[in-house]
Design an enzyme around this catalytic site. Structure first.
Site, PDB file in Angstrom:
ATOM      1  N   ILE A 247     -17.349  41.254   3.137  1.00 38.64           N
ATOM      2  CA  ILE A 247     -17.324  40.252   4.216  1.00 38.64           C
ATOM      3  C   ILE A 247     -16.049  40.332   5.066  1.00 38.64           C
ATOM      4  O   ILE A 247     -16.055  39.922   6.223  1.00 38.64           O
ATOM      5  CB  ILE A 247     -17.525  38.833   3.623  1.00 38.64           C
ATOM      6  CG1 ILE A 247     -18.035  37.869   4.699  1.00 38.64           C
ATOM      7  CG2 ILE A 247     -16.257  38.322   2.948  1.00 38.64           C
ATOM      8  CD1 ILE A 247     -18.564  36.562   4.159  1.00 38.64           C
TER       9      ILE A 247
ATOM     10  N   GLY B 224     -12.246  37.601  -6.671  1.00 44.97           N
ATOM     11  CA  GLY B 224     -13.511  37.727  -5.939  1.00 44.97           C
ATOM     12  C   GLY B 224     -13.323  37.773  -4.433  1.00 44.97           C
ATOM     13  O   GLY B 224     -12.358  38.350  -3.925  1.00 44.97           O
ATOM     14  N   VAL B 225     -14.230  37.126  -3.726  1.00 45.05           N
ATOM     15  CA  VAL B 225     -14.200  37.173  -2.263  1.00 45.05           C
ATOM     16  C   VAL B 225     -12.946  36.460  -1.730  1.00 45.05           C
ATOM     17  O   VAL B 225     -12.367  36.875  -0.719  1.00 45.05           O
ATOM     18  CB  VAL B 225     -15.526  36.629  -1.670  1.00 45.05           C
ATOM     19  CG1 VAL B 225     -15.717  35.172  -1.906  1.00 45.05           C
ATOM     20  CG2 VAL B 225     -15.645  36.960  -0.206  1.00 45.05           C
ATOM     21  N   ASP B 226     -12.501  35.419  -2.407  1.00 45.65           N
ATOM     22  CA  ASP B 226     -11.289  34.687  -2.024  1.00 45.65           C
ATOM     23  C   ASP B 226     -10.082  35.640  -2.008  1.00 45.65           C
ATOM     24  O   ASP B 226      -9.318  35.701  -1.022  1.00 45.65           O
ATOM     25  CB  ASP B 226     -11.083  33.550  -3.047  1.00 45.65           C
ATOM     26  CG  ASP B 226     -10.156  32.454  -2.563  1.00 45.65           C
ATOM     27  OD1 ASP B 226      -9.590  32.595  -1.471  1.00 45.65           O
ATOM     28  OD2 ASP B 226     -10.005  31.461  -3.297  1.00 45.65           O
TER      29      ASP B 226
ATOM     30  N   SER C  45     -20.582  30.672  -5.143  1.00 50.98           N
ATOM     31  CA  SER C  45     -20.728  30.194  -6.545  1.00 50.98           C
ATOM     32  C   SER C  45     -21.363  31.188  -7.518  1.00 50.98           C
ATOM     33  O   SER C  45     -21.482  30.880  -8.698  1.00 50.98           O
ATOM     34  CB  SER C  45     -21.523  28.873  -6.627  1.00 50.98           C
ATOM     35  OG  SER C  45     -20.712  27.774  -6.287  1.00 50.98           O
TER      36      SER C  45
ATOM     37  N   TYR D  95     -18.037  31.407 -10.622  1.00 52.54           N
ATOM     38  CA  TYR D  95     -18.629  30.078 -10.879  1.00 52.54           C
ATOM     39  C   TYR D  95     -20.024  30.144 -11.522  1.00 52.54           C
ATOM     40  O   TYR D  95     -20.629  29.108 -11.801  1.00 52.54           O
ATOM     41  CB  TYR D  95     -18.643  29.240  -9.601  1.00 52.54           C
ATOM     42  CG  TYR D  95     -17.284  28.673  -9.221  1.00 52.54           C
ATOM     43  CD1 TYR D  95     -16.154  28.889 -10.002  1.00 52.54           C
ATOM     44  CD2 TYR D  95     -17.129  27.907  -8.062  1.00 52.54           C
ATOM     45  CE1 TYR D  95     -14.910  28.372  -9.649  1.00 52.54           C
ATOM     46  CE2 TYR D  95     -15.887  27.371  -7.705  1.00 52.54           C
ATOM     47  CZ  TYR D  95     -14.789  27.613  -8.500  1.00 52.54           C
ATOM     48  OH  TYR D  95     -13.563  27.094  -8.146  1.00 52.54           O
TER      49      TYR D  95
HETATM   50  N1  AR6 Z   1     -17.391  40.445   0.278  1.00 50.45           N
HETATM   51  C1  AR6 Z   1     -18.539  39.794   0.021  1.00 50.45           C
HETATM   52  N2  AR6 Z   1     -18.860  39.285  -1.189  1.00 50.45           N
HETATM   53  C2  AR6 Z   1     -17.949  39.445  -2.190  1.00 50.45           C
HETATM   54  C3  AR6 Z   1     -16.716  40.111  -2.002  1.00 50.45           C
HETATM   55  C4  AR6 Z   1     -16.448  40.623  -0.691  1.00 50.45           C
HETATM   56  N3  AR6 Z   1     -15.311  41.262  -0.402  1.00 50.45           N
HETATM   57  N4  AR6 Z   1     -16.053  40.101  -3.181  1.00 50.45           N
HETATM   58  C5  AR6 Z   1     -16.840  39.471  -4.094  1.00 50.45           C
HETATM   59  N5  AR6 Z   1     -18.003  39.087  -3.502  1.00 50.45           N
HETATM   60  P1  AR6 Z   1     -16.752  34.764  -6.286  1.00 50.45           P
HETATM   61  P2  AR6 Z   1     -17.465  31.924  -6.701  1.00 50.45           P
HETATM   62  C6  AR6 Z   1     -19.147  38.362  -4.065  1.00 50.45           C
HETATM   63  O1  AR6 Z   1     -16.358  34.904  -7.702  1.00 50.45           O
HETATM   64  O2  AR6 Z   1     -18.465  32.288  -7.736  1.00 50.45           O
HETATM   65  C7  AR6 Z   1     -12.339  32.693  -6.902  1.00 50.45           C
HETATM   66  O3  AR6 Z   1     -11.346  32.950  -7.834  1.00 50.45           O
HETATM   67  C8  AR6 Z   1     -19.340  38.365  -5.561  1.00 50.45           C
HETATM   68  O4  AR6 Z   1     -19.958  39.573  -5.987  1.00 50.45           O
HETATM   69  O5  AR6 Z   1     -15.898  35.382  -5.240  1.00 50.45           O
HETATM   70  O6  AR6 Z   1     -17.846  30.923  -5.651  1.00 50.45           O
HETATM   71  C9  AR6 Z   1     -12.068  31.432  -6.080  1.00 50.45           C
HETATM   72  O7  AR6 Z   1     -10.700  31.231  -5.867  1.00 50.45           O
HETATM   73  C10 AR6 Z   1     -20.274  37.167  -5.748  1.00 50.45           C
HETATM   74  O8  AR6 Z   1     -21.628  37.534  -5.505  1.00 50.45           O
HETATM   75  O9  AR6 Z   1     -16.886  33.179  -5.867  1.00 50.45           O
HETATM   76  C11 AR6 Z   1     -12.665  30.344  -6.933  1.00 50.45           C
HETATM   77  O10 AR6 Z   1     -11.757  29.920  -7.916  1.00 50.45           O
HETATM   78  C12 AR6 Z   1     -19.844  36.221  -4.617  1.00 50.45           C
HETATM   79  O11 AR6 Z   1     -19.005  36.985  -3.749  1.00 50.45           O
HETATM   80  C13 AR6 Z   1     -13.854  31.028  -7.582  1.00 50.45           C
HETATM   81  O12 AR6 Z   1     -13.551  32.416  -7.600  1.00 50.45           O
HETATM   82  C14 AR6 Z   1     -19.097  34.999  -5.077  1.00 50.45           C
HETATM   83  O13 AR6 Z   1     -18.236  35.317  -6.168  1.00 50.45           O
HETATM   84  C15 AR6 Z   1     -15.127  30.830  -6.783  1.00 50.45           C
HETATM   85  O14 AR6 Z   1     -16.194  31.404  -7.487  1.00 50.45           O
END
Ligand code: AR6
Length: 174
Positions: free
Chosen positions: A17, A38-40, A123, A127
């Protein structure tokens, strides 16, 4: 894969993203807006320290809500930090909170008059929200928004892997 709704486009793509050129990209944030994995993590790494500087000033964002900052070095103009629920089995309001995180992000886009926005699968990583259930909620919430009055012309779901992409494809075609 694309769907036209009310003259607007809902699109699914697989990728990262942070390279999206939509007006806003949405972050899957935590309620402290403290950054994380993750994405954050990817958004803060690619966008640089300005995003965290602005996030700190916001002082947090409640679960089911969303908050906006600029996007630092990213191509997007804004990052909308959406806070989805942690999956606790589904009886703790998770579906409503997840829908609300998407809805609040779309409302912020509407208030700012944005034309395009990209979402990750909120999530479904750290999550642990079940992917198919989360995809159904995400798609339904965006479809409902696009069916109404909104300046958004293009909503993109950027799915990071094939499993997520396929789950959103199933949700879009059902
Ligand atoms: N681009 C698009 N999607 C992504 C990317 C990217 N660069 N990287 C990961 N994903 P998550 P949550 C996907 O864990 O479950 C963090 O520590 C990943 O494969 O990023 O909402 C925050 O600070 C998954 O399908 O977010 C919070 O503490 C999706 O993004 C917590 O994680 C969401 O995974 C939030 O958890």
């Amino acid at each position: 894969m694309q769907l036209k709704i009310n003259g607007k486009t809902l699109e699914l793509t697989q990728g990262d993203i942070t390279s999206q050129e939509t007006d806003a990209i949405v972050n899957a944030a935590n309620s402290g807006l403290r950054g994380g994995a993750g994405v954050d993590g990817a958004i803060h790494r690619a966008g640089g320290p300005e995003i965290m500087k602005e996030s700190r000033l916001l002082g947090g964002c409640s679960t089911g809500s969303a908050c906006i900052t600029t996007a630092g070095k990213l191509k997007a103009k804004y990052v909308i930090h959406a806070v989805g629920p942690v999956w606790r089995g589904g009886e703790s309001g998770e579906p409503q909170l997840l829908a609300s995180a998407y809805r609040k992000s779309l409302e912020i886009a509407l208030e700012k008059g944005l034309g395009s926005i990209s979402f990750p699968s909120i999530s479904t990583g750290a999550y642990r929200y079940p992917l198919d259930d989360a995809a159904a909620i995400a798609i339904a919430t965006v479809k409902k928004h696009l069916a109404g009055e909104t300046p958004l012309k293009n909503v993109v779901f950027v799915l990071f892997n094939e499993a997520a992409f396929k789950a959103y494809q199933r949700a879009l075609s059902s």
